[in-house]
Write a protein that holds these residues in place. Structure first.
Motif, PDB file in Angstrom:
ATOM      1  N   ILE A  20     -11.714  -4.287  -7.179  1.00 39.89           N
ATOM      2  CA  ILE A  20     -12.019  -2.881  -7.443  1.00 39.89           C
ATOM      3  C   ILE A  20     -12.953  -2.275  -6.382  1.00 39.89           C
ATOM      4  O   ILE A  20     -12.684  -1.200  -5.852  1.00 39.89           O
ATOM      5  CB  ILE A  20     -12.589  -2.714  -8.875  1.00 39.89           C
ATOM      6  N   GLN A  21     -14.030  -3.000  -6.064  1.00 41.14           N
ATOM      7  CA  GLN A  21     -15.065  -2.416  -5.197  1.00 41.14           C
ATOM      8  C   GLN A  21     -14.608  -1.906  -3.827  1.00 41.14           C
ATOM      9  O   GLN A  21     -14.862  -0.749  -3.518  1.00 41.14           O
ATOM     10  CB  GLN A  21     -16.200  -3.419  -5.025  1.00 41.14           C
ATOM     11  N   PRO A  22     -13.959  -2.765  -3.014  1.00 43.07           N
ATOM     12  CA  PRO A  22     -13.594  -2.256  -1.682  1.00 43.07           C
ATOM     13  C   PRO A  22     -12.712  -1.013  -1.754  1.00 43.07           C
ATOM     14  O   PRO A  22     -12.891  -0.073  -0.973  1.00 43.07           O
ATOM     15  CB  PRO A  22     -12.824  -3.418  -1.040  1.00 43.07           C
ATOM     16  N   ALA A  23     -11.791  -1.005  -2.715  1.00 42.57           N
ATOM     17  CA  ALA A  23     -10.888   0.140  -2.823  1.00 42.57           C
ATOM     18  C   ALA A  23     -11.662   1.370  -3.303  1.00 42.57           C
ATOM     19  O   ALA A  23     -11.494   2.472  -2.772  1.00 42.57           O
ATOM     20  CB  ALA A  23      -9.747  -0.182  -3.786  1.00 42.57           C
TER      21      ALA A  23
ATOM     22  N   CYS B  15      -8.128   1.618   6.133  1.00 43.15           N
ATOM     23  CA  CYS B  15      -8.081   2.912   5.435  1.00 43.15           C
ATOM     24  C   CYS B  15      -6.650   3.201   5.000  1.00 43.15           C
ATOM     25  O   CYS B  15      -6.075   4.255   5.342  1.00 43.15           O
ATOM     26  CB  CYS B  15      -8.587   4.039   6.315  1.00 43.15           C
ATOM     27  N   ALA B  16      -6.089   2.275   4.252  1.00 44.09           N
ATOM     28  CA  ALA B  16      -4.688   2.396   3.834  1.00 44.09           C
ATOM     29  C   ALA B  16      -4.514   3.635   2.964  1.00 44.09           C
ATOM     30  O   ALA B  16      -5.445   4.087   2.310  1.00 44.09           O
ATOM     31  CB  ALA B  16      -4.281   1.158   3.051  1.00 44.09           C
ATOM     32  N   GLU B  17      -3.277   4.099   2.958  1.00 46.03           N
ATOM     33  CA  GLU B  17      -2.997   5.277   2.137  1.00 46.03           C
ATOM     34  C   GLU B  17      -2.916   4.853   0.670  1.00 46.03           C
ATOM     35  O   GLU B  17      -3.276   5.603  -0.231  1.00 46.03           O
ATOM     36  CB  GLU B  17      -1.723   5.874   2.736  1.00 46.03           C
ATOM     37  N   GLU B  18      -2.538   3.600   0.428  1.00 46.85           N
ATOM     38  CA  GLU B  18      -2.438   3.101  -0.947  1.00 46.85           C
ATOM     39  C   GLU B  18      -2.385   1.572  -0.919  1.00 46.85           C
ATOM     40  O   GLU B  18      -1.859   0.990   0.019  1.00 46.85           O
ATOM     41  CB  GLU B  18      -1.154   3.652  -1.574  1.00 46.85           C
ATOM     42  N   ILE B  19      -2.956   0.954  -1.963  1.00 47.49           N
ATOM     43  CA  ILE B  19      -2.820  -0.496  -2.134  1.00 47.49           C
ATOM     44  C   ILE B  19      -1.930  -0.707  -3.355  1.00 47.49           C
ATOM     45  O   ILE B  19      -2.222  -0.160  -4.419  1.00 47.49           O
ATOM     46  CB  ILE B  19      -4.196  -1.158  -2.369  1.00 47.49           C
TER      47      ILE B  19
ATOM     48  N   GLY C  67      -6.841  -3.159   2.679  1.00 45.95           N
ATOM     49  CA  GLY C  67      -6.691  -1.720   2.433  1.00 45.95           C
ATOM     50  C   GLY C  67      -7.915  -0.964   2.928  1.00 45.95           C
ATOM     51  O   GLY C  67      -7.807   0.065   3.596  1.00 45.95           O
ATOM     52  N   ALA C  68      -9.095  -1.501   2.585  1.00 43.57           N
ATOM     53  CA  ALA C  68     -10.338  -0.845   3.000  1.00 43.57           C
ATOM     54  C   ALA C  68     -10.485  -0.886   4.518  1.00 43.57           C
ATOM     55  O   ALA C  68     -10.878   0.104   5.138  1.00 43.57           O
ATOM     56  CB  ALA C  68     -11.527  -1.532   2.335  1.00 43.57           C
TER      57      ALA C  68
ATOM     58  N   SER D 185      -7.785   5.204  -9.325  1.00 42.36           N
ATOM     59  CA  SER D 185      -8.412   5.942  -8.230  1.00 42.36           C
ATOM     60  C   SER D 185      -9.788   6.430  -8.652  1.00 42.36           C
ATOM     61  O   SER D 185     -10.245   6.132  -9.745  1.00 42.36           O
ATOM     62  CB  SER D 185      -7.529   7.130  -7.840  1.00 42.36           C
ATOM     63  N   ASN D 186     -10.412   7.219  -7.796  1.00 43.41           N
ATOM     64  CA  ASN D 186     -11.733   7.769  -8.121  1.00 43.41           C
ATOM     65  C   ASN D 186     -11.633   9.072  -8.902  1.00 43.41           C
ATOM     66  O   ASN D 186     -12.628   9.758  -9.085  1.00 43.41           O
ATOM     67  CB  ASN D 186     -12.543   7.990  -6.837  1.00 43.41           C
TER      68      ASN D 186
END
Ligand code: ASP
Ligand code: MG
Length: 439
Positions: A261-264, A210-214, A206-207, A287-288
């Protein structure tokens, strides 16, 4: 593009694989990350254990049993003779390969190769099934792009470059199928991202793109604001901040592998937890984004031991805490909660393997008291310090329950309370009433 990860149980039978196929064929471009069929990695670990112990008969017995199970899956999964035959060939080639390791010296290196077969088989089976259904898909070999560096940490630059190269080869492909968990290390050898690592694969992919969602698909009922086995009236949690998810991960909330968690988070890619048993349910999005002033969930962890060190030497001294912490470090025991006063410090641990040695060493520095069978209860949500009233509410919920430690301010997302295990049910129920049900 989205990344969808399906865990072992979600691909755990022919029928489940067929259901996954329905979920991924919605016309959107995606990368699908699959685990090995449930039980497979454990069986491969068992085979490796026999081979380490130089017991090829033991290993062969497990191999034969596992292969027979796969033959049945193949028979159930495919309809036509042509695809059943292809399925049998896939299974046979991997099992012949696994068998070849029973004849020679077996080391960590061979074990990694054996463990990789689970994901290689599940992805080949699903890809073959899609083909039988007339759905065009491409098998993306994880061993070509997933890589760790010399510190055994994923190498994001390599992953991004190689993955982009792979994807560029198939501009028209809508569905990419790839293996979770497996990778190559800095020396190009087959390796893995540790048990449960498929979530990590999904997050790294995903990272990288740059995926739109995982999306993490499991067969467990979504995230609740409290433990539904203990507390009545729980509600689903629809949204969590990454930090809230990280706090909850320690409590074994089966939401997401902590490494994921981290890469996302750093790449600001939302992670959605979904349930294969109830695919239309909205799931939980991580999300953030913080939901202002909202308390999300209460979780608890048993089997906690609290240790108090009280010493008049601590008064006005410096370096006292370092000496205490060094003792825990020397026994590789991590500390979870800490509370201090001017004359004492209390800590909690969950690994008591070296408790006696730790206590002995601590006695040099003060009077030591131990409380076993304790439980950490943690309240997770937007607990930024200037949001008033939430900590008061949490503590108010404990009015009839003895509290041994309270920790607040370590992060903006958590209050932890240490209580006796026998008070857990009452504490969770009371917090639920106070924080969520407005009683
Ligand atoms: N198959 C691997 C395991 O069981 C990886 C995963 O399922 O995430 O640990
Ligand atoms: Mg798994």
């Amino acid at each position: 593009m989205k990344v969808l990860k399906f865990g072992g149980t979600s691909v755990g039978s022919a029928q489940r694989m067929q259901e996954v196929t329905k979920l991924i064929t919605d016309g959107e471009k995606k990368i699908v990350v699959l685990s090995a069929m449930s039980g497979t990695t454990n069986a491969l670990v068992e085979i490796s254990d026999y081979l380490y112990k130089k017991n090829p008969e033991g290993a062969n017995e497990v191999i034969n049993r596992l292969e027979a199970a796969y033959r049945r899956h193949v028979d159930e999964l495919y309809t036509t003779d042509e695809y059943k035959q292809k399925g049998v060939e896939i299974i046979k080639s991997h099992f012949d390969y696994i068998r070849s390791f029973t004849k020679d010296i077996f080391t960590l290196f061979e074990e990694k190769v054996v463990l990789a077969q689970g994901e290689l088989i599940s992805t080949a089976m699903v890809n073959n099934y899609l083909c039988e259904c007339g759905i065009q898909s491409t098998l993306l070999p994880a061993l070509e792009y997933m890589r760790t560096d010399k510190n055994a940490e994923p190498d994001p630059v390599y992953i991004k470059e190689k993955l982009e190269n792979q994807l560029a080869l198939y501009p028209d492909t809508e569905i990419f199928i790839t293996q979770g968990f497996i990778c190559r290390n800095a020396y190009g050898e087959i390796d893995n991202l540790q048990r449960g690592g498929s979530d990590y694969t999904a997050s790294l992919i995903g990272a990288a793109i740059c995926a739109e969602e995982i999306q993490i698909w499991t067969d467990i009922d979504g995230m609740h604001d409290n433990d539904p086995r203990i507390v009545d009236k729980t509600s689903p949690v629809r949204h969590l901040h990454f930090e809230e998810a990280a706090e909850l991960a320690y409590f074994g909330a089966k939401i997401l592998h902590p490494t994921c968690i981290q890469p996302a988070k750093y790449n600001n890619i939302p992670v959605r937890l979904l349930n294969t048993m109830d695919p239309s349910a909205p799931g939980t999005i991580i999300s953030n984004e913080t939901e202002k002033g909202k308390i999300k969930a209460v979780a608890a962890k048993d089997n906690i031991t609290a240790i108090k060190i009280k010493s008049s030497h601590m008064l006005l001294a410096h370096g006292f805490l370092r000496k205490v912490f060094e003792i825990f470090e020397s026994y590789q025991t991590s500390i979870d909660m800490i509370c201090t006063s001017e004359v004492g410090v209390s800590v909690s641990i969950d690994n008591t393997k070296h408790l006696n040695e730790i206590l002995n060493d601590l006695k040099k520095y003060g009077t030591v008291t131990v409380d076993k069978e304790m439980c950490i209860v943690c309240v997770v949500g937007d607990l930024e310090w200037d949001n008033i009233r939430f900590e008061a509410k949490a503590i108010d919920a404990m009015q009839d329950i003895p509290v041994r430690m309270i920790s607040y301010g370590g992060s903006n997302y958590n209050i932890s309370l240490l209580i006796k295990e026998c008070d857990k049910k009452a504490a969770l129920q009371s917090l639920s009433n106070m924080l969520f049900n407005n009683k």
